[in-house]
Motif scaffolding. Structure first.
Motif, PDB file in Angstrom:
ATOM      1  N   LEU A 192       0.831  -1.203   0.000  1.00 24.90           N
ATOM      2  CA  LEU A 192       0.000   0.000   0.000  1.00 24.90           C
ATOM      3  C   LEU A 192       0.869   1.257   0.000  1.00 24.90           C
ATOM      4  O   LEU A 192       0.600   2.217  -0.730  1.00 24.90           O
ATOM      5  N   TYR A 193       1.894   1.251   0.819  1.00 24.63           N
ATOM      6  CA  TYR A 193       2.757   2.423   0.946  1.00 24.63           C
ATOM      7  C   TYR A 193       3.415   2.761  -0.396  1.00 24.63           C
ATOM      8  O   TYR A 193       3.373   3.912  -0.860  1.00 24.63           O
ATOM      9  N   LEU A 194       4.041   1.798  -1.024  1.00 25.77           N
ATOM     10  CA  LEU A 194       4.793   2.050  -2.250  1.00 25.77           C
ATOM     11  C   LEU A 194       3.893   2.408  -3.429  1.00 25.77           C
ATOM     12  O   LEU A 194       4.360   3.015  -4.396  1.00 25.77           O
ATOM     13  N   ASN A 195       2.629   2.043  -3.355  1.00 25.44           N
ATOM     14  CA  ASN A 195       1.718   2.364  -4.451  1.00 25.44           C
ATOM     15  C   ASN A 195       0.897   3.634  -4.210  1.00 25.44           C
ATOM     16  O   ASN A 195       0.201   4.095  -5.124  1.00 25.44           O
ATOM     17  N   LYS A 196       0.987   4.204  -2.989  1.00 23.87           N
ATOM     18  CA  LYS A 196       0.133   5.345  -2.687  1.00 23.87           C
ATOM     19  C   LYS A 196       0.873   6.591  -2.209  1.00 23.87           C
ATOM     20  O   LYS A 196       0.320   7.687  -2.261  1.00 23.87           O
ATOM     21  N   VAL A 197       2.102   6.460  -1.734  1.00 22.34           N
ATOM     22  CA  VAL A 197       2.789   7.615  -1.167  1.00 22.34           C
ATOM     23  C   VAL A 197       3.129   8.614  -2.275  1.00 22.34           C
ATOM     24  O   VAL A 197       3.297   8.252  -3.445  1.00 22.34           O
ATOM     25  N   TYR A 198       3.224   9.905  -1.894  1.00 24.48           N
ATOM     26  CA  TYR A 198       3.493  10.976  -2.858  1.00 24.48           C
ATOM     27  C   TYR A 198       4.990  11.141  -3.056  1.00 24.48           C
ATOM     28  O   TYR A 198       5.751  11.281  -2.099  1.00 24.48           O
ATOM     29  N   TYR A 199       5.414  11.144  -4.317  1.00 21.41           N
ATOM     30  CA  TYR A 199       6.831  11.255  -4.648  1.00 21.41           C
ATOM     31  C   TYR A 199       7.187  12.562  -5.351  1.00 21.41           C
ATOM     32  O   TYR A 199       8.302  12.706  -5.860  1.00 21.41           O
ATOM     33  N   GLY A 200       6.275  13.510  -5.400  1.00 25.79           N
ATOM     34  CA  GLY A 200       6.562  14.782  -6.047  1.00 25.79           C
ATOM     35  C   GLY A 200       6.189  14.774  -7.517  1.00 25.79           C
ATOM     36  O   GLY A 200       5.960  13.725  -8.130  1.00 25.79           O
TER      37      GLY A 200
END
Length: 720
Positions: free
Chosen positions: A181-189
């Motif tokens: 979930l984290y790697l598919n949803k976190v904001y990377y800019g």
């Protein structure tokens, strides 16, 4: 002697210290409170766990609102909001990406229950040493909880809810599911959510093919997406990636040799998409959605008024005509207020500051629009004659650009050549407060002072407000309100449609017609000649003290356009005047913008100044219109900081006869007596009444001038 028998005594226990009793009781109370708190925490965690969405629900619900913005022709101007790539299951996420994220963000991820006590203790220690919070001690699970369910507001209440959510998520989901979930949803800019969107955004391929160096760059973005974005600062992104690789070595995820081989300096980044002046328009229009609609989640389709061809022409005109080292802005409104083009500066990438809607600058003589509107509404006519002579009002003595006085001229001539003395006299006659009220009536939203020098444009204004005022004149005195959004749909359903309001009348139609007459003369024969485009144009120039600002605003064929040029720091620009670069930019844009529109004649045909029959066209060119020689307080001074030299006396009048009055009058102009009766102004002071101003007098036709005001040929030379 009898012996004494010893008395038997009961052994006594030692007496307890009062402090010891207090400590014991306090410990018991604290233990009881701790047990209660622990019980409450357990209850809160399991209640929260029962209310959490399922893994599949979280997987299918993106964060943020997508907005697609359409131009007037339906084409896509820009897509805004979060960008999501392909969802990658845990097994398809490259191991280097998983290891890089865990190493740099939460190296004890596999062992803590959702909240890391060691991390919290470290954050408190750093807070104590530095005197401020620089680390939050957040785990991956806490970050996921914050991104999905909470805001980033730094308050203890939010932090406590974050702990509860993290503990609950650890009870409901496995570590692998949380990391997925984290790697598919976190904001990377860069608008990218999830590693696949980030990989495509920065490297041009999906996350399934990420190398170790690329994974290190993406993992390093979470800490500060804007600071470490590869497209914004490649050096900072590469430096941060080096930190990630070193951390991976410390945690044993990779060997030192692997870290040395994965050199972030060798990465080839995907070039950032080019930004253009369209973003000035979308930055202005889209914030209005908060007032127009309530929808905050569903993807939106927004249809706007922007014409792509006109926008390209506007951008080209500003880039081509704005002097070197200056900025330029342009706004163009259709007859209903629709914004067809908006340029807020030469380059959006280097400066997102929108000078068309945000900058407040002095408008110079373009502000005389409101002076003459007030005078026309008070009963003046373009043919009325006034005396151009020295005048002092409340200690202020305005000067003309030519530094000469022309004697008796018509109001039309005074406006065409932007005579400052006449504007001052008219402002005094109708009152400066009336002029300020007229400006506010026509849409000026900034503060307008009532010092006499205000007639020369010493109050600051916005370009979009001035353009709106000219558009309202073009609309026969009916208020025009700029707008950029025509309709909005969500999930295929229309939730907003713009309705044009034509009910607010600002001035009587005959006043707007007379003002258009004056504006048309300013372009045909006065300071705005550079704005001619081969069809009827009405407009006005504006230049401020020391050539700090240049303006041109005008309209033709149903399109009203305003142009401003100058420096952001308000320093002088050699040679800048409203009748030069801004007027040329207006003409370049308008030729393209109205090329496919039918030619429209104004309702009141042009009546040129009396001297316009002269064959020498060079004598008709006006000067830069209004180097006002006053500061913001109305105190006179010249470009060099000293007051201009005294003006020579005005030459004698040319006694040659002028055309008869009926030939000079516009055939479409209504009779003044009829107008007075229709508007209830029967008792208004007539033109020949002393109540209209002691300085005005009727001049017989034999005294009309047949030449331009003296000094304009001389003043036309570029400023050195």
């Amino acid at each position: 002697m009898a012996s004494r028998t010893p008395t038997s005594r009961r052994p006594t226990s030692p007496r307890r210290s009062p402090w010891r009793q207090r400590i014991v009781r306090t410990s018991q109370v604290l233990l009881a409170l701790g047990l209660l708190a622990l019980g409450a925490l357990v209850v809160a965690v399991y209640v929260t766990r029962s209310q959490l969405p399922s893994f599949d629900q979280l997987r299918s619900s993106p964060n943020g609102q997508m907005i697609r913005v359409h131009a007037a022709d339906g084409s896509i101007l820009v897509s805004l909001g979060p960008s999501y790539g392909q969802w990658l299951p845990y097994g398809q996420i490259p191991r280097v990406m998983r290891d890089a994220t865990v190493s740099v963000e939460d190296r004890r991820f596999r062992s803590h229950p959702g909240v890391d006590p060691i991390g919290l203790a470290r954050a408190v220690k750093v807070r104590w040493e530095r005197g401020r919070w620089t680390q939050g001690g957040s785990t991956l699970t806490q970050q996921l909880a914050r991104n999905v369910f909470l805001s980033s507001q730094k308050k203890f209440g939010r932090k406590f809810r974050e702990w509860i959510l993290a503990l609950a998520m650890e009870r409901k989901f496995s570590k692998n599911e949380i990391l997925e979930l984290y790697l598919n949803k976190v904001y990377y800019g860069g608008g990218a959510y999830g590693i696949d969107a980030a990989s495509r955004r920065f490297f041009g391929h999906g996350a399934g093919q990420l190398s170790l160096a690329e994974a290190a760059v993406i993992a390093g973005l979470v800490k500060a997406p804007s600071n470490y974005s590869p497209t914004a600062d490649a050096e900072a992104a590469q430096g941060r990636a080096g930190v990630v690789l070193q951390t991976m070595v410390e945690t044993g995820a990779i060997s030192p040799a692997e870290a040395a081989y994965a050199d972030p300096q060798d990465l080839r980044l995907e070039p950032a998409p080019k930004q253009n002046s369209v973003r000035y328009f979308t930055d202005w229009a889209l914030p209005q959605l908060d007032l127009l609609i309530d929808e905050q989640e569903a993807p939106l389709e927004v249809w706007t008024t922007l014409d792509p061809a006109m926008q390209r022409a506007a951008d080209a005109a500003i880039r081509a005509q704005a002097p070197a080292g200056t900025q330029g802005a342009l706004v163009s409104l259709d007859r209903d207020g629709a914004v067809r083009a908006m340029v807020g500066g030469k380059d959006y990438v280097s400066s997102i500051y929108n000078r068309a809607t945000q900058a407040q600058r002095q408008p110079g003589s373009s502000f005389k629009l409101f002076v003459y509107l007030a005078a026309l509404e008070a009963g003046h006519k373009p043919e009325d004659t006034v005396l151009d002579a020295p005048v002092t009002i409340e200690g202020w003595s305005p000067r003309n650009d030519s530094r000469r006085h022309s004697g008796v001229v018509s109001i039309r001539t005074a406006f065409a050549y932007s005579l400052n003395t006449i504007a001052a006299k008219l402002g005094q006659e109708v009152s400066f407060a009336t002029v300020a009220d007229m400006a506010r009536r026509f849409g000026i939203t900034t503060a307008v002072n009532t010092h006499p020098s205000m007639v020369l444009g010493t109050s600051t204004v916005r370009l979009i407000d001035m353009t709106r005022a000219f558009a309202s004149v073009a609309s026969k005195g009916v208020a025009v309100a700029p707008f950029g959004i025509t309709r909005v749909t969500a999930n295929g359903q229309e939730i907003y449609r713009h309705e044009v309001d034509r009910s607010r009348v600002l001035v009587a139609p005959y006043v707007a017609a007379q003002m258009t007459d004056l504006l048309q003369t300013a372009v045909n024969a006065g300071t705005g000649r550079e704005a001619q485009i081969g069809r009827p144009v009405a407009g006005k120039t504006g230049t401020t003290t020391s050539a700090k600002d240049g303006w041109f605003l005008g309209f033709s064929s149903g399109l009203t356009t305003g142009v401003w040029m100058g420096r952001d720091n308000a320093r002088p620009v050699a040679g800048l005047s409203g009748g030069r670069a801004p007027a040329r930019a207006f003409a370049q844009f308008m030729r393209a913008a109205v090329a496919k529109r039918p030619i429209e004649q104004f309702e009141t045909e042009v009546t040129l100044p009396e001297w316009q029959i002269e064959p020498d066209e060079e004598s008709y060119f006006g000067a830069p219109d209004n180097t006002t020689y006053v500061d913001e307080n109305g105190n006179p001074f010249a470009d060099g900081g000293e007051a201009p030299a005294a003006a020579p006396p005005a030459p004698a009048f040319d006694p040659r006869p002028a055309p008869p009055e009926q030939e000079r009058a516009s055939p479409d102009r209504m009779d003044q007596d009829w107008i007075d009766r229709a508007t209830g102004r029967d008792d208004w002071p007539r033109r020949d009444s002393p109540a209209r101003g002691a300085y005005r007098r009727e001049v017989p036709p034999s005294e009309y001038r047949r030449e331009p005001p003296r000094g304009y040929e001389e003043a036309e030379r570029p400023i050195q």
